[in-house]
Design a protein around this motif. Structure first.
Motif, PDB file in Angstrom:
ATOM      1  N   ASP A   5      12.950  -2.485 -53.036  1.00  0.00           N
ATOM      2  CA  ASP A   5      12.683  -3.065 -51.506  1.00  0.00           C
ATOM      3  C   ASP A   5      11.400  -2.695 -51.281  1.00  0.00           C
ATOM      4  O   ASP A   5      10.640  -1.483 -51.488  1.00  0.00           O
ATOM      5  CB  ASP A   5      13.953  -2.594 -50.722  1.00  0.00           C
ATOM      6  N   HIS A  40      22.263  -1.900 -45.587  1.00  0.00           N
ATOM      7  CA  HIS A  40      21.470  -3.209 -45.305  1.00  0.00           C
ATOM      8  C   HIS A  40      20.052  -2.915 -45.653  1.00  0.00           C
ATOM      9  O   HIS A  40      19.175  -3.898 -45.594  1.00  0.00           O
ATOM     10  CB  HIS A  40      21.817  -3.515 -43.815  1.00  0.00           C
ATOM     11  N   ARG A  41      19.720  -1.668 -46.221  1.00  0.00           N
ATOM     12  CA  ARG A  41      18.452  -1.336 -46.773  1.00  0.00           C
ATOM     13  C   ARG A  41      17.300  -1.517 -45.662  1.00  0.00           C
ATOM     14  O   ARG A  41      16.328  -2.147 -45.870  1.00  0.00           O
ATOM     15  CB  ARG A  41      17.957  -2.315 -48.137  1.00  0.00           C
ATOM     16  N   ASN A  66      19.477 -13.011 -41.173  1.00  0.00           N
ATOM     17  CA  ASN A  66      19.620 -12.593 -42.699  1.00  0.00           C
ATOM     18  C   ASN A  66      18.467 -13.071 -43.691  1.00  0.00           C
ATOM     19  O   ASN A  66      17.786 -12.502 -44.572  1.00  0.00           O
ATOM     20  CB  ASN A  66      20.753 -12.941 -43.236  1.00  0.00           C
ATOM     21  N   ALA A  67      18.036 -14.366 -43.235  1.00  0.00           N
ATOM     22  CA  ALA A  67      17.101 -14.987 -43.994  1.00  0.00           C
ATOM     23  C   ALA A  67      15.737 -13.980 -43.923  1.00  0.00           C
ATOM     24  O   ALA A  67      14.906 -13.843 -44.682  1.00  0.00           O
ATOM     25  CB  ALA A  67      16.710 -16.540 -43.706  1.00  0.00           C
ATOM     26  N   ARG A  70      15.916 -10.709 -45.679  1.00  0.00           N
ATOM     27  CA  ARG A  70      16.004 -10.912 -47.085  1.00  0.00           C
ATOM     28  C   ARG A  70      14.407 -10.920 -47.498  1.00  0.00           C
ATOM     29  O   ARG A  70      13.920 -10.593 -48.337  1.00  0.00           O
ATOM     30  CB  ARG A  70      16.687 -12.299 -47.748  1.00  0.00           C
ATOM     31  N   ALA A  71      13.475 -11.897 -46.684  1.00  0.00           N
ATOM     32  CA  ALA A  71      12.060 -11.989 -46.997  1.00  0.00           C
ATOM     33  C   ALA A  71      11.598 -10.595 -46.606  1.00  0.00           C
ATOM     34  O   ALA A  71      10.659 -10.312 -47.478  1.00  0.00           O
ATOM     35  CB  ALA A  71      11.774 -13.164 -45.927  1.00  0.00           C
ATOM     36  N   LEU A  73      12.661  -7.635 -47.129  1.00  0.00           N
ATOM     37  CA  LEU A  73      12.935  -6.682 -48.192  1.00  0.00           C
ATOM     38  C   LEU A  73      12.043  -7.205 -49.499  1.00  0.00           C
ATOM     39  O   LEU A  73      11.986  -6.310 -50.217  1.00  0.00           O
ATOM     40  CB  LEU A  73      14.158  -6.568 -48.415  1.00  0.00           C
ATOM     41  N   SER A  74      11.907  -8.318 -49.687  1.00  0.00           N
ATOM     42  CA  SER A  74      11.240  -8.744 -51.035  1.00  0.00           C
ATOM     43  C   SER A  74       9.524  -8.804 -50.807  1.00  0.00           C
ATOM     44  O   SER A  74       9.002  -9.040 -51.487  1.00  0.00           O
ATOM     45  CB  SER A  74      11.454 -10.405 -51.020  1.00  0.00           C
TER      46      SER A  74
END
Length: 90
Positions: A5, A40-41, A66-67, A70-71, A73-74
């Motif tokens: 992450d 949830h990091r 959430n999108a 996720r973005a 975290l990436s």
């Protein structure tokens, strides 16, 4: 290979808030916020010290985006993520 992450990497002190402040913002107990950090990091321990929560990641979680989370975290810092960074004054 496990992808790591990018929450609070590189560490940016202006993005990080202590667990108790994040918990107050979210209206939960600090222990719940620590659980959210893991599940949830949205936060991590800094140099084996205290937990810190990413203000933008917390807001993404609270908004149900959430999108964007996720973005973030990436490692993405543009698009939807940029709007959250801006909201946090970063």
């Amino acid at each position: 290979m496990i992808e790591e992450d990018h929450v609070l990497r590189p560490f940016n002190a202006s993005e990080a808030i202590p667990i108790h402040i994040a918990a107050k913002i979210a209206g939960v107990k600090p222990r719940t916020m620590q659980h959210w950090c893991v599940v949830h990091r949205i936060g991590r321990r800094i140099a084996n010290g205290p937990w810190r929560v990413s203000r933008p990641a917390l807001q993404m979680l609270l908004d149900g985006d959430n999108a964007a989370l996720r973005a973030y975290l990436s490692g993405e810092r543009a698009g939807r993520v940029a709007a959250y960074l801006s909201r946090a004054g970063l």
